[in-house]
Design a protein around this motif. Structure first.
Motif, mmCIF file in Angstrom:
data_model
loop_
_atom_site.group_PDB
_atom_site.id
_atom_site.type_symbol
_atom_site.label_atom_id
_atom_site.label_comp_id
_atom_site.label_asym_id
_atom_site.label_seq_id
_atom_site.Cartn_x
_atom_site.Cartn_y
_atom_site.Cartn_z
ATOM 1 N N LEU A 300 -64.852 11.803 28.289
ATOM 2 C CA LEU A 300 -63.657 11.433 29.049
ATOM 3 C C LEU A 300 -63.978 11.116 30.507
ATOM 4 C CD1 LEU A 300 -61.121 14.105 27.677
ATOM 5 C CD2 LEU A 300 -61.722 11.870 26.711
ATOM 6 N N LEU A 301 -65.243 10.860 30.800
ATOM 7 C CA LEU A 301 -65.664 10.501 32.149
ATOM 8 C C LEU A 301 -65.659 8.979 32.316
ATOM 9 C CD1 LEU A 301 -68.684 12.971 32.495
ATOM 10 C CD2 LEU A 301 -66.369 13.263 33.420
ATOM 11 N N PRO A 302 -65.530 8.501 33.543
ATOM 12 C CA PRO A 302 -65.445 7.040 33.744
ATOM 13 C C PRO A 302 -66.786 6.315 33.639
ATOM 14 C CG PRO A 302 -65.293 8.185 35.844
ATOM 15 C CD PRO A 302 -65.245 9.244 34.786
ATOM 16 N N PHE A 303 -67.899 7.054 33.757
ATOM 17 C CA PHE A 303 -69.217 6.435 33.669
ATOM 18 C C PHE A 303 -70.122 7.284 32.783
ATOM 19 C CE2 PHE A 303 -67.394 5.292 37.770
ATOM 20 C CZ PHE A 303 -67.488 3.901 37.734
ATOM 21 N N GLY A 314 -75.044 7.366 36.494
ATOM 22 C CA GLY A 314 -73.624 7.422 36.162
ATOM 23 C C GLY A 314 -72.949 8.673 36.703
ATOM 24 N N LYS A 315 -73.699 9.770 36.834
ATOM 25 C CA LYS A 315 -73.138 11.010 37.390
ATOM 26 C C LYS A 315 -72.675 10.781 38.830
ATOM 27 C CE LYS A 315 -74.458 15.735 38.680
ATOM 28 N NZ LYS A 315 -73.301 16.456 38.093
ATOM 29 N N TYR A 316 -73.505 10.087 39.601
ATOM 30 C CA TYR A 316 -73.134 9.866 40.999
ATOM 31 C C TYR A 316 -72.067 8.796 41.146
ATOM 32 C CZ TYR A 316 -77.070 12.941 41.469
ATOM 33 O OH TYR A 316 -77.901 14.022 41.335
ATOM 34 N N LYS A 317 -71.954 7.916 40.164
ATOM 35 C CA LYS A 317 -70.813 7.009 40.131
ATOM 36 C C LYS A 317 -69.535 7.796 39.836
ATOM 37 C CE LYS A 317 -73.218 2.757 38.723
ATOM 38 N NZ LYS A 317 -73.333 1.734 37.650
ATOM 39 N N CYS A 318 -69.643 8.812 38.980
ATOM 40 C CA CYS A 318 -68.500 9.691 38.713
ATOM 41 C C CYS A 318 -68.078 10.417 39.989
ATOM 42 C CB CYS A 318 -68.850 10.716 37.630
ATOM 43 S SG CYS A 318 -68.921 10.048 35.952
ATOM 44 N N LEU A 428 -64.111 15.635 35.210
ATOM 45 C CA LEU A 428 -64.646 14.788 36.270
ATOM 46 C C LEU A 428 -65.010 15.606 37.498
ATOM 47 C CD1 LEU A 428 -65.298 11.952 37.292
ATOM 48 C CD2 LEU A 428 -62.874 11.702 37.925
ATOM 49 N N ALA A 429 -64.191 16.597 37.833
ATOM 50 C CA ALA A 429 -64.467 17.446 38.996
ATOM 51 C C ALA A 429 -65.795 18.178 38.839
ATOM 52 C CB ALA A 429 -63.329 18.447 39.191
#
Length: 540
Positions: A300-303, A314-318, A428-429
Motif C-alpha cells: 500500500l506504499l506509493p513506491f 523507492g523508500k526515499y521516494k516514499c 507510509l509513516a
C-alpha cells in the motif's frame, strides 16, 4: 491415555479440525495485534492442510467486502442466559482467503462501530460513550461471544467436532470452561483439546470480573468452579482457563517475564505460580505477503523498493511523498486526510530532506507504549539542536493524544502527529523514516518492529518482552532502563553517526535485518510450532 478417535485423524494424514476463536481478525474487524495473529495463523494452518474454522462477532464495523459466499443465515440460532437476560444469537458464514469464518450475530455487536472501544461517531451520538474508552457492556459482550461459540456445537455433526479449539486472549479465555461445564453442550467437547493464548497480561487487559458474585451472574457457572479463578477478590479468565487448557503467550521472553513476575500482571503471575502452571512462549511471526515493499498492491506504499537487495531508492521516494502530502505546511491546510485522520504540527518543507534523521512512532497511544518517555527524549534532542525530525502516528488515550498534539504544536516545523488510523498512511509513516521507536514499558511480542524491518526501517526499542527478538546492534538497537535519558542517548548516537557518516552506513544493517526476520519469523514457520503443540496435546 490415547483418545478413541486418535487413529482416525492419522488416517487423514495427521490433519486436525481446528476452531480458532478471536474478537478481531485482520481484514474483517481490526483493533490490535491479535487480528494479525488470528488471521496469519489461520491461513498458515489452512496451507498446512488442516481444517480451519474461525469464530468472530459481526460488528457494525465489520468489513465484508472481501468475504466470499456470505450467508446471512447459517445453521440454527441458539439461546442462553447472561446476567438474568435471555440472549438469542444467530450465525452467518463466509469464506475469507480460503478460511471458513463463522460470524456471531447479535444486536449488541452489530451496533458497535469498533471492536473494543467507542468511536468518534458513537461519542457524538452519546457523550457518555467517549471515543477510545472501552464498551460499558464489555462483560456482556465477552460472555455473549464465548457462550455463542460453545453453543454453536448444537448445530454440528460428529465429523465437525473440533480436535483443537484455540482461543485468542482474555475475551475468549473462558471457552474451555464453558465447553466443559455448560449443561447445554454436555459431552460434545469431551475429546477436544484447548489452547488459550495470552496476548497481553498487563493491567486492564484481563477482562476479569471484580468479584465472584459478578462472575456468577454473567457466566452462570457455579461458585465452586469460579473459585478456581480467584485472584484476590477478582475472578480471572486466564486462571480459569489454566484448569482446562494449555496456556501460551506470544514470545518466549514474555512467558519468562510473566512466570518470574518481572512484568506487571496485576497479580496474574502469582496466580500462575501458585497453581504451578506452565506457560509456553511461541513468538509471533509476520506474514510478509501482506507488507511486501516490492509490490505496491501489497504494501500500500506509493513506491516500490526491496531492502533484501539493498534497493532503497523507492523508500526515499516514499519519504519525500509522505513529507509533501502528510507532514508539510501545505498538507496542514487541508487538515483531514482519510478516514478521519488529522494532522497536527508539520515538518518544514523548505529544509533539505537529506540533512535530517527521520524517526517515527506508530502504534496505540496508551501508557504501556512509553509515550511520555518518547516525548521527553524528543524534546531534549530538539533542545540540543540535533538534525532530527519526528513523526508520530496513532490513536488511543485522549490524554496522551492531547500530549502529542501539544508537543507537535510546540515544535512546529520539527515534528508532526497524525491522529487516527488509516492503514496506508500508517505504513507510509513507518516506511518513510530511518528509525522506528518502540519505548514500551512492557511488550508481549510486538509487530511494529517487524513491519519496520520489512520496510527497511531500523527499530530502536526498550529491551522488554517480545521486543528482545531484535538483535542489538545487528537488526536494530535495544536500550535499558526505559527512561528518557537512556532513549535519548541511544538516539543521539544514531543521529550523529548518520550526520557524519551518511545514512548509507546503515545500508548493510537494513538488508541484514530484513533477511533475518524473513528467515526466522515467517508465519509459515511459526505455524509449524503450533502444529507440533496441537499434535502433542491431541495425543495425550
Amino acid at each position: 491415555m490415547a483418545r478413541k478417535n486418535f487413529g482416525l485423524i492419522f488416517q487423514r494424514e495427521n490433519k486436525l479440525n481446528i476452531w480458532l476463536v478471536s474478537r478481531e481478525y485482520a481484514g474483517i474487524a481490526e483493533a490490535g495485534g491479535v487480528k494479525n495473529v488470528a488471521c496469519s495463523l489461520a491461513e498458515s494452518l489452512l496451507h498446512l492442510g488442516h481444517k480451519i474454522c474461525v469464530f468472530i462477532p459481526l460488528y457494525g464495523c465489520t468489513d465484508l467486502s472481501h468475504v466470499n459466499n456470505f450467508s446471512e443465515i447459517w445453521r440454527d440460532s441458539v439461546s442462553f442466559d447472561i446476567n438474568g437476560t435471555s440472549a438469542k444469537v444467530s450465525f452467518s458464514r463466509g469464506i475469507f482467503n480460503g478460511v471458513q469464518i463463522i460470524f456471531i450475530r447479535h444486536n449488541s455487536f452489530s451496533e458497535k462501530k469498533a471492536v473494543y472501544t467507542y468511536s468518534f461517531d458513537e461519542q457524538k451520538q452519546n457523550p457518555e460513550h467517549r471515543q477510545g474508552e472501552g464498551h460499558i457492556d464489555k462483560d456482556f459482550l465477552n460472555m455473549l461471544f464465548q457462550k455463542a461459540v460453545v453453543c454453536y456445537s448444537k448445530n454440528c455433526l460428529n465429523d465437525e467436532i473440533p480436535d483443537i479449539v484455540h482461543c485468542q486472549d482474555a475475551p475468549a479465555a473462558m471457552i474451555p470452561v464453558f465447553a466443559r461445564f455448560m449443561p447445554a453442550v454436555s459431552g460434545f467437547f469431551s475429546k477436544t483439546k484447548f489452547v488459550v493464548t495470552i496476548h497481553n497480561a498487563g493491567p486492564g487487559y484481563h477482562h476479569e470480573f471484580k468479584n465472584i458474585e459478578e462472575a456468577e451472574r454473567f457466566s452462570g457457572l457455579p461458585k465452586k468452579i469460579l473459585e478456581k479463578g480467584k485472584n484476590g477478590l477478582c475472578i480471572e479468565p486466564f486462571l480459569l482457563a489454566s484448569e482446562n487448557a494449555c496456556i501460551t503467550t506470544v514470545s518466549t521472553e514474555y512467558a519468562e517475564e510473566i512466570i518470574s513476575g518481572k512484568t506487571d500482571t496485576a497479580g496474574l503471575s502469582e496466580g500462575f505460580k501458585k497453581k504451578g502452571i506452565e506457560l509456553i512462549g511461541i513468538t509471533n511471526g509476520i506474514d510478509f505477503s501482506k507488507y511486501e515493499p516490492s509490490d505496491k498492491k501489497k504494501s500500500l506504499l506509493p513506491f516500490e523498493f526491496n531492502p533484501l537487495k539493498n534497493d532503497l531508492e523507492g523508500k526515499y521516494k516514499c519519504r519525500d511523498f509522505f513529507l509533501e502530502n502528510f507532514a508539510s505546511n501545505k498538507s496542514l491546510d487541508s487538515k483531514n486526510f482519510a478516514d478521519g485522520t488529522l494532522q497536527f504540527g508539520f515538518l518544514d518543507s523548505t529544509e533539505k530532506k537529506s540533512d535530517f534523521a527521520y524517526i517515527a512512532y506508530h502504534g496505540r497511544v496508551v501508557h504501556q507504549k512509553g509515550i511520555e518517555v518518547m516525548l521527553d527524549s524528543a524534546e531534549k534532542m530538539f533542545e540540543s539542536n540535533l538534525p532530527v525530525r519526528f513523526i508520530f502516528a496513532g490513536q488511543g488515550s485522549v490524554e496522551l493524544e492531547n500530549s502529542l498534539i501539544a508537543f507537535s504544536e510546540k515544535w512546529r516545523g520539527k515534528c508532526v502527529y497524525i491522529k487516527g488510523y488509516n492503514k496506508s498512511i500508517a505504513r507510509l509513516a513507518v516506511a518513510a523514516v530511518d528509525f522506528s521507536l518502540h519505548p514500551s514499558y512492557f511488550e508481549p511480542c510486538g509487530l511494529e518492529d517487524f513491519i519496520a524491518q520489512t520496510f527497511g526501517t531500523l527499530p530502536v526499542a526498550h529491551a522488554t518482552g517480545g521486543l528482545c527478538k531484535i538483535v542489538d546492534d545487528e537488526t536494530g538497537w535495544l536500550y535499558s532502563p526505559n527512561n528518557s535519558e537512556a532513549l535519548q542517548t541511544e538516539l543521539t548516537s544514531l543521529v550523529n553517526i548518520m550526520r557524519y557518516a551518511g545514512r548509507d552506513i546503515f545500508k548493510g544493517m537494513i538488508s541484514y535485518a530484513s533477511r533475518y526476520i524473513h528467515e526466522k519469523y515467517s508465519w509459515n514457520k511459526v505455524a509449524l510450532i503450533y502444529e507440533e503443540l496441537y499434535k502433542k496435546l491431541f495425543a495425550c
